[in-house]
Write a protein that holds these residues in place. Structure first.
Motif, PDB file in Angstrom:
ATOM      1  N   ASP A  42       0.422   6.306  -1.729  1.00 54.18           N
ATOM      2  CA  ASP A  42      -0.765   5.929  -1.913  1.00 54.18           C
ATOM      3  C   ASP A  42      -0.946   4.716  -0.818  1.00 54.18           C
ATOM      4  OD1 ASP A  42      -3.438   5.367  -3.551  1.00 54.18           O
ATOM      5  OD2 ASP A  42      -2.542   3.242  -3.635  1.00 54.18           O
ATOM      6  N   GLY A  43      -2.202   4.512  -0.377  1.00 55.61           N
ATOM      7  CA  GLY A  43      -2.412   3.693   0.851  1.00 55.61           C
ATOM      8  C   GLY A  43      -1.936   2.126   0.138  1.00 55.61           C
ATOM      9  N   ALA A  44      -2.317   1.838  -0.882  1.00 57.42           N
ATOM     10  CA  ALA A  44      -1.805   0.393  -1.660  1.00 57.42           C
ATOM     11  C   ALA A  44      -0.609   0.143  -1.334  1.00 57.42           C
ATOM     12  CB  ALA A  44      -2.473   0.179  -2.940  1.00 57.42           C
ATOM     13  N   LEU A  45       0.423   1.166  -1.868  1.00 59.56           N
ATOM     14  CA  LEU A  45       1.715   1.180  -1.890  1.00 59.56           C
ATOM     15  C   LEU A  45       2.235   1.108  -0.513  1.00 59.56           C
ATOM     16  CD1 LEU A  45       3.279   3.487  -4.566  1.00 59.56           C
ATOM     17  CD2 LEU A  45       3.107   1.068  -4.739  1.00 59.56           C
ATOM     18  N   ALA A  46       1.807   1.748   0.380  1.00 60.50           N
ATOM     19  CA  ALA A  46       2.282   1.894   1.858  1.00 60.50           C
ATOM     20  C   ALA A  46       2.022   0.618   2.320  1.00 60.50           C
ATOM     21  CB  ALA A  46       1.721   3.000   2.412  1.00 60.50           C
ATOM     22  N   ALA A  47       0.987  -0.158   1.850  1.00 65.34           N
ATOM     23  CA  ALA A  47       0.683  -1.476   2.471  1.00 65.34           C
ATOM     24  C   ALA A  47       1.288  -2.686   1.654  1.00 65.34           C
ATOM     25  CB  ALA A  47      -0.747  -1.712   2.527  1.00 65.34           C
ATOM     26  N   ASP A  48       2.171  -2.310   0.907  1.00 64.70           N
ATOM     27  CA  ASP A  48       2.809  -3.455  -0.136  1.00 64.70           C
ATOM     28  C   ASP A  48       4.107  -3.813   0.401  1.00 64.70           C
ATOM     29  OD1 ASP A  48       4.046  -4.889  -2.081  1.00 64.70           O
ATOM     30  OD2 ASP A  48       3.242  -3.889  -3.702  1.00 64.70           O
ATOM     31  N   GLU A  49       4.224  -4.693   1.120  1.00 66.39           N
ATOM     32  CA  GLU A  49       5.349  -5.022   1.923  1.00 66.39           C
ATOM     33  C   GLU A  49       6.649  -5.387   0.934  1.00 66.39           C
ATOM     34  OE1 GLU A  49       7.960  -4.924   4.798  1.00 66.39           O
ATOM     35  OE2 GLU A  49       5.891  -4.593   5.002  1.00 66.39           O
ATOM     36  N   VAL A  70      19.580  15.140 -10.613  1.00 68.71           N
ATOM     37  CA  VAL A  70      18.664  14.172 -10.030  1.00 68.71           C
ATOM     38  C   VAL A  70      18.030  15.101  -8.859  1.00 68.71           C
ATOM     39  CG1 VAL A  70      18.528  12.147  -8.512  1.00 68.71           C
ATOM     40  CG2 VAL A  70      20.032  12.112 -10.428  1.00 68.71           C
ATOM     41  N   VAL A  71      16.888  15.026  -8.478  1.00 68.20           N
ATOM     42  CA  VAL A  71      15.991  15.745  -7.329  1.00 68.20           C
ATOM     43  C   VAL A  71      16.536  14.882  -6.108  1.00 68.20           C
ATOM     44  CG1 VAL A  71      13.997  16.119  -6.295  1.00 68.20           C
ATOM     45  CG2 VAL A  71      13.841  16.398  -8.753  1.00 68.20           C
ATOM     46  N   ASP A  72      17.098  15.784  -5.204  1.00 73.72           N
ATOM     47  CA  ASP A  72      17.760  15.219  -3.869  1.00 73.72           C
ATOM     48  C   ASP A  72      16.771  14.349  -3.122  1.00 73.72           C
ATOM     49  OD1 ASP A  72      20.184  16.209  -4.382  1.00 73.72           O
ATOM     50  OD2 ASP A  72      20.033  18.036  -3.217  1.00 73.72           O
ATOM     51  N   PHE A  73      16.973  13.275  -3.008  1.00 71.69           N
ATOM     52  CA  PHE A  73      16.237  12.370  -1.806  1.00 71.69           C
ATOM     53  C   PHE A  73      16.851  12.564  -0.420  1.00 71.69           C
ATOM     54  CE2 PHE A  73      15.537   8.685   0.642  1.00 71.69           C
ATOM     55  CZ  PHE A  73      14.252   7.979   0.186  1.00 71.69           C
ATOM     56  N   TYR A  74      15.953  12.969   0.418  1.00 76.70           N
ATOM     57  CA  TYR A  74      16.321  13.391   1.811  1.00 76.70           C
ATOM     58  C   TYR A  74      15.927  12.213   2.894  1.00 76.70           C
ATOM     59  CZ  TYR A  74      16.740  18.218   0.230  1.00 76.70           C
ATOM     60  OH  TYR A  74      17.135  19.167  -0.644  1.00 76.70           O
ATOM     61  N   ASP A  75      14.489  11.414   2.903  1.00 78.22           N
ATOM     62  CA  ASP A  75      14.350  10.607   3.779  1.00 78.22           C
ATOM     63  C   ASP A  75      13.167   9.907   3.341  1.00 78.22           C
ATOM     64  OD1 ASP A  75      14.712   9.308   5.827  1.00 78.22           O
ATOM     65  OD2 ASP A  75      13.836  11.037   7.484  1.00 78.22           O
ATOM     66  N   PHE A  76      13.186   8.614   3.981  1.00 78.68           N
ATOM     67  CA  PHE A  76      11.786   7.842   3.612  1.00 78.68           C
ATOM     68  C   PHE A  76      11.482   7.473   5.099  1.00 78.68           C
ATOM     69  CE2 PHE A  76      10.247   3.472   2.878  1.00 78.68           C
ATOM     70  CZ  PHE A  76       9.026   3.774   2.155  1.00 78.68           C
ATOM     71  N   VAL A  77      10.304   7.922   5.334  1.00 75.43           N
ATOM     72  CA  VAL A  77       9.417   7.955   6.480  1.00 75.43           C
ATOM     73  C   VAL A  77       8.429   7.020   6.735  1.00 75.43           C
ATOM     74  CG1 VAL A  77       8.463   9.462   8.353  1.00 75.43           C
ATOM     75  CG2 VAL A  77      10.062  10.389   6.875  1.00 75.43           C
ATOM     76  N   GLU A  78       8.489   6.029   7.585  1.00 79.34           N
ATOM     77  CA  GLU A  78       7.440   4.814   7.784  1.00 79.34           C
ATOM     78  C   GLU A  78       6.540   5.272   9.128  1.00 79.34           C
ATOM     79  OE1 GLU A  78       7.798   1.080   5.574  1.00 79.34           O
ATOM     80  OE2 GLU A  78      10.053   1.685   6.119  1.00 79.34           O
ATOM     81  N   SER A  79       5.400   5.056   9.145  1.00 77.06           N
ATOM     82  CA  SER A  79       4.503   5.072  10.215  1.00 77.06           C
ATOM     83  C   SER A  79       3.432   4.299  10.229  1.00 77.06           C
ATOM     84  CB  SER A  79       4.202   6.445  10.664  1.00 77.06           C
ATOM     85  OG  SER A  79       3.184   6.831  10.026  1.00 77.06           O
ATOM     86  N   ALA A  80       2.735   3.940  11.513  1.00 76.67           N
ATOM     87  CA  ALA A  80       1.627   3.207  11.238  1.00 76.67           C
ATOM     88  C   ALA A  80       0.479   3.783  10.368  1.00 76.67           C
ATOM     89  CB  ALA A  80       1.087   2.861  13.036  1.00 76.67           C
ATOM     90  N   ASP A  81       0.695   5.116  10.161  1.00 79.85           N
ATOM     91  CA  ASP A  81      -0.446   5.738   9.401  1.00 79.85           C
ATOM     92  C   ASP A  81      -0.089   5.770   7.871  1.00 79.85           C
ATOM     93  OD1 ASP A  81      -1.915   6.664  11.794  1.00 79.85           O
ATOM     94  OD2 ASP A  81      -0.018   7.894  12.077  1.00 79.85           O
ATOM     95  N   GLY A  82       1.250   5.244   7.630  1.00 81.51           N
ATOM     96  CA  GLY A  82       1.368   5.498   6.238  1.00 81.51           C
ATOM     97  C   GLY A  82       2.711   5.561   5.835  1.00 81.51           C
ATOM     98  N   ALA A  83       3.425   5.935   4.668  1.00 80.85           N
ATOM     99  CA  ALA A  83       4.784   6.059   4.373  1.00 80.85           C
ATOM    100  C   ALA A  83       4.881   7.337   3.410  1.00 80.85           C
ATOM    101  CB  ALA A  83       5.514   4.856   3.562  1.00 80.85           C
ATOM    102  N   ALA A  84       6.097   8.052   3.505  1.00 82.07           N
ATOM    103  CA  ALA A  84       6.339   9.264   2.811  1.00 82.07           C
ATOM    104  C   ALA A  84       7.941   9.402   2.302  1.00 82.07           C
ATOM    105  CB  ALA A  84       5.713  10.616   3.478  1.00 82.07           C
TER     106      ALA A  84
END
Length: 559
Positions: A42-49, A70-84
Motif C-alpha cells: 500500500d502507498g502509505a506503507l511504501a512511504a513509511d520510512e 513458511v512461504v518462501d520470501f524471494y526479494d524486496f523491491v523498492e523503486s521511486a514508484d513503490g515497494a513490493a
C-alpha cells in the motif's frame, strides 16, 4: 500495472487478493517462467520510512529462511514508484477462506493446522523475525493439508492490532512491541476459532476483552482446554516460552486425546476442507475499522515445488523443530494428487525371486528411483534422528550428487558436544563447521559434530531408502507411499550403511526395521520414516523430507 508500476522482469497474470497492506498478484518470472506471488505494498506503507527500515532488516533473514511451513520470501523491491515483496506462489486457500466457507474444522484438523503454524513461526523466530500480526489470512492451506505462514513483519510496529484485532495479545493493546509471546497468543486464538467457529473475543471494546475477559475455554473440547489456557494467558510470561514448547504441549494433548494417528487424520480432514473451500466463491473481505484490517489472500503452491512435511516429523532441537515418536501413519495419507504408477516388473524368462510379503516388487522401483535422481541430482532436505541410546541430531539444507558421493551444505544441530546449531558443509569424507568467522575441518565420524554429520550423510541419503527397499521382506504400496520391514541383520551387511543399522539394532534390540517412504509422480523421494524398535519404548527413529529436486551447484570446501 499496480499504482503505475510493475516489478521489472515479471509479467502479471491475475490478482490473487488485496487488503490493508497491499495487493497481491500472480506473476511469471520472465527469464525462468517461474510463477511467483508479488505483494505491492500500500502507498502509505511504501512511504513509511520507519516501516521500510524495519522491513529491510527483516528481509535478509527472511530470504535465508527455508522451511516447509513458511512461504518462501524471494526479494524486496523498492523503486521511486513503490515497494513490493516477491514470494513463493502457493497453490491452496487461506485459512480465512476455509473458516468462512466451512465453519469449525473439528479438533483433529485444528490441531494439525496449529502444529504447522507453530512450526512456521518457530522457523521465523529462529531467524530473529517475529510475525507480529498473525491472522487466518496469513495461514495458507495447500492441497496436502499443510499449513504455511506468510507475511512476516509486514505490520508496522505499533499498528499490529489494526491488522488483526481479534487475535492481538493484551500487551499489543498496551503499546508493547510484538514478540514471540504475541505470536503464540495469535496462533492460539486462531486455533480457538478453528475449534468453535469464532475467535475467543469479539465486541466493541476489544482491548478490554483481551486484557480482562476470562478465557472462554469451556467451549473447547475438554482435552484441549489446557492448551488454550496456555496460549491465551493474559500475562505473556505465563505463555509457553517458545513455539517449540507449545508444540510439545500440543503433541501431548493430541496423542492423549486422539491417539498416535491424530496428525494423519487431522491433515486428511484439513485437506478435505481446503478442497471444498476452493470450490466456493471467495468470501467478502473484512470491513476495515480502527481495530482490524484486511490482509491479502495469497493462493497457491507452485506445482512441482516443495513437498510440505507434517509438523510431527521434525524434532525439538536447537533448530526449533518439533517431533515425537509418531508412527508411519504420519506419512500415510491421501494428498489429492495422482500417486506414481506402480512400477512395471521387469520381464524375464528366468524364475523370479519371491516377492516380499505384500506383493510389491522393489526392483523396478529402485531402478526408477536411481534414474529419476540421476536426472535431478540434488535437492533441499531435512533430517532428524531421535530416540534412545544416542544423542538426537537434526539438520536441513541442500545436497548435490556427484557420482556416488553426495556433498551437503546445511545447518547442523544435536546434543552433547554438538549442541549448538551451526552452518556446516560436507565434501567427500570431511566436515567443515563455521565457528564464528572461521571454518573448522575434521574427518567424519568420531564424536560431536563429526558424528552428527556422519549420521546425517548416511540417514538422509537416497541410498538409505533404496537399501531399505532392496532388503525388504514385507512391502506394501498405497497412494504413492511404500511401507515395509527389513531384517536388521541384512541391513547391517549393506555396503556403507551397514554400521549405521548395526548400531541401531544393537542399541534397541530390534530384529526388524520398519519404514515408510513417499514418492512424487517422477519417482523421487518426498519424505521418509524409519524406526528400529517398538513404536513406544526403546527405539530409534529417522525422519526426513526432500524437495526442490534438480541439479545443484557443486559444493566446495570452504576456506
Amino acid at each position: 500495472m499496480v499504482d503505475g508500476w510493475t516489478v521489472p522482469g515479471f509479467t502479471h497474470e491475475r490478482e490473487l487478493g488485496g487488503g490493508a497492506s497491499g495487493r497481491v498478484l500472480l506473476a511469471v518470472d520472465d527469464p525462468t517462467g517461474t510463477k511467483v506471488a508479488i505483494k505491492y505494498l500500500d502507498g502509505a506503507l511504501a512511504a513509511d520510512e520507519a516501516f521500510l527500515t524495519r522491513f529491510r532488516a527483516a528481509a535478509r533473514p527472511l530470504s535465508q529462511l527455508e522451511d516447509p511451513n513458511v512461504v518462501d520470501f524471494y526479494d524486496f523491491v523498492e523503486s521511486a514508484d513503490g515497494a513490493a515483496i516477491v514470494m513463493q506462489w502457493v497453490e491452496g486457500v487461506s485459512l480465512r477462506r476455509v473458516l468462512a466457507a466451512q465453519g469449525p474444522t473439528g479438533p483433529l484438523a485444528a490441531l494439525s493446522m496449529l502444529g504447522g503454524t507453530l512450526l512456521g513461526l518457530a522457523a521465523g523466530h529462529q531467524h530473529g523475525v517475529v510475525h507480529g500480526a498473525l491472522r487466518p489470512a496469513n495461514i495458507l492451506v495447500d492441497a496436502e493439508g499443510n499449513a504455511q505462514v506468510t507475511d512476516f513483519a509486514t505490520a508496522p510496529a505499533g499498528t499490529e492490532v489494526r491488522f488483526g484485532a481479534q487475535y492481538a495479545a493484551p500487551e499489543l493493546w498496551d503499546g508493547e512491541p510484538a514478540t514471540v509471546a504475541t505470536d503464540l497468543y495469535a496462533a492460539t486464538a486462531i486455533f480457538y476459532e478453528c475449534l468453535t467457529g469464532r475467535p475467543p473475543y469479539a465486541g466493541r471494546n476489544m482491548a478490554r476483552l483481551h486484557r480482562e475477559a476470562p478465557i472462554p475455554a469451556e467451549e473447547v473440547p475438554g482435552p484441549l482446554r489446557d492448551l488454550v489456557h496456555q496460549g491465551l494467558a493474559k500475562d505473556p510470561g505465563k505463555r509457553p516460552k517458545s513455539a517449540a514448547d507449545l508444540l510439545g504441549a500440543l503433541e501431548d494433548a493430541a496423542v492423549s486425546a486422539y491417539g498416535p494417528s491424530w496428525e494423519a487424520q487431522g491433515r486428511g480432514r484439513l485437506t478435505e476442507l481446503a478442497a471444498q473451500a476452493a470450490l466456493r466463491p471467495e468470501p467478502p473481505k473484512p470491513k476495515p475499522s480502527r481495530s482490524s484490517g484486511r490482509n491479502p489472500v495469497v493462493a497457491g503452491k507452485q506445482p512441482g515445488g516443495r513437498s510440505r512435511t507434517p509438523w510431527v516429523v521434525a524434532a525439538v532441537a536447537v533448530l526449533v523443530l518439533a517431533g515425537g515418536a509418531a508412527g508411519a501413519l504420519t506419512l500415510l495419507k491421501k494428498d489429492g494428487k495422482n500417486p506414481p504408477p506402480d512400477p512395471t516388473p521387469a520381464q524375464s524368462s528366468t524364475p523370479q525371486a519371491a516377492l516380499p510379503a505384500g506383493g510389491v516388487d522393489p526392483a523396478p522401483l529402485i531402478t526408477q528411483i536411481d534414474q529419476a535422481v540421476a536426472a535431478a541430482p540434488g535437492a533441499a532436505f531435512s533430517y532428524q534422528q531421535s530416540g534412545c541410546c544416542g544423542y538426537p541430531v537434526s539438520s536441513r539444507g541442500t545436497f548435490g550428487l556427484q557420482g556416488d558421493q553426495a556433498s551437503f551444505t546445511m545447518t547442523l544441530a544435536g546434543t552433547g558436544s554438538a549442541r549448538k546449531a551451526l552452518p556446516a558443509v560436507i565434501v567427500q569424507n570431511r566436515l567443515y563447521v563455521r565457528v564464528g568467522k572461521k571454518w573448522k575441518s575434521s574427518a567424519l565420524g568420531g564424536r560431536g559434530y563429526p558424528a552428527a554429520a556422519d549420521q546425517v550423510r548416511q540417514g538422509a541419503s537416497v541410498a538409505n531408502l533404496t537399501t531399505l527397499l532392496r532388503s525388504a521382506t514385507k512391502l506394501t504400496q498405497a497412494d504413492g507411499i511404500y511401507e515395509g520391514e527389513a531384517p536388521a541383520a541384512k541391513l547391517a551387511q549393506a555396503p556403507g550403511l551397514g554400521p549405521m543399522y548395526a548400531r541401531m539394532a544393537q542399541a534397541t534390540g530390534a530384529q526388524q526395521i520398519a519404514f515408510a517412504i513417499k514418492f512424487d509422480a517422477a519417482n523421487r523421494p518426498v519424505k521418509f520414516w524409519v524406526r528400529a524398535g517398538p513404536e513406544k519404548g526403546r527405539n530409534q527413529i529417522q525422519r526426513g523430507s526432500y524437495s526442490q529436486w534438480g541439479a545443484k551447484p557443486a559444493v566446495k570446501a570452504p576456506r
